[in-house]
Design an enzyme around this catalytic site. Structure first.
Site, PDB file in Angstrom:
ATOM      1  CD  GLU A  97      14.492 -17.280  30.251  1.00  0.00           C
ATOM      2  OE1 GLU A  97      13.784 -16.240  29.544  1.00  0.00           O
ATOM      3  OE2 GLU A  97      13.503 -17.941  30.840  1.00  0.00           O
ATOM      4  CG  ASP A 142      15.664  -8.069  29.919  1.00  0.00           C
ATOM      5  OD1 ASP A 142      15.390  -8.838  30.334  1.00  0.00           O
ATOM      6  OD2 ASP A 142      16.685  -7.797  28.992  1.00  0.00           O
TER       7      ASP A 142
END
Length: 257
Positions: free
Chosen positions: A49, A60
């Site tokens: 990824e 995140d």
């Protein structure tokens, strides 16, 4: 059926542990991206990824945010990443994880067309709601790129079958409420939740967010097909610990005899 779905289903049916490491493209400089992909391939990654740096990465945690900021300071852009990926040949399928804004600015149709010249076989857009997938999905019909759905802990049970049927590649099961990171505490009901998703899906279900140890991998393999590991990999790479990255992945996917 898209190529990513076929490849990962074959691993699942062979009872292999599917392990997808995440890296932030350009965090160490774009000139090192090919080398990082090769490192993860050699370690046994099932797919890789690639995060696209963005100024407002709402999903995140601090480690990946810092990596994104380093990439932005290196003047890394989506255009430069796509250009670099066109030069990289790898047997390991690549998956792009990006927020919607960078690909909207790039041009959705142009973005999908350019991916056809790369090894990218999957696309994750965490801030694209299921109800708005039509912004991207029609462009992927003639493409071999899979639009990968995310399922949260808060996703209503009756909604899960609808999401997994519409998804391709694999099903990304978010294992915590919140952002990415390491050393996260998991809810006691998580294993039951993952089992339900996997039983509802004919595609591999991978647990992500907070997965940072072999013990986590061993736990989740009892209820789904594998894991996605981001912050742990990003942190080790930022510290120059390439040997530790390889050893971690190899230990995680190794079957105990």
């Amino acid at each position: 059926m898209k190529s990513l779905t076929k490849q990962l289903k074959a691993r699942q049916e062979a009872d292999e542990t599917i392990f997808v490491p995440y890296i932030m493209a350009g965090a160490q400089g774009l000139d090192r991206l090919a080398d990082e992909i090769q490192l993860l391939t050699d370690a046994g990654a099932s797919a890789i990824e690639l995060g696209i740096p963005f100024s407002d990465p709402v999903a995140d945690g601090p480690i990946i945010q810092e990596a994104g900021l380093r990439a932005l300071k290196n003047n890394v852009t989506l255009s430069k990443i796509i250009h670099q990926l066109k030069q990289i040949k790898t047997p390991t399928p690549l998956v792009i994880m990006t927020y919607f804004n960078p690909i909207f600015s790039y041009g959705l149709e142009r973005f999908i067309q350019d991916l056809a010249e790369t090894n990218v076989l999957g696309l994750i857009i965490p801030d694209l709601p299921y109800e708005h997938r039509e912004l991207v999905e029609p462009l992927l019909k003639e493409s071999d790129v899979a639009l990968i759905p995310l399922i949260a802990l808060t996703t209503p049970k009756e909604r899960i079958p609808e999401l997994v049927v519409a998804g391709e590649g694999f099903i990304y099961a978010v294992a915590v409420n919140g952002v990415t990171g390491i050393d996260r505490n998991y809810q006691e009901t998580l294993d039951e939740h993952l089992t339900y998703i996997q039983n509802s899906s004919d595609k591999p279900v991978l647990a992500g967010f907070g997965v940072s140890s072999k013990e986590h991998v061993d736990r989740f393999r009892k209820s789904c097909a594998g894991v996605i590991v981001g912050s742990k990999i990003v942190q080790l790479l930022s510290e120059g610990k390439r040997t530790e990255v390889k050893a971690f992945i190899q230990a995680a996917v190794r079957k105990e005899v």
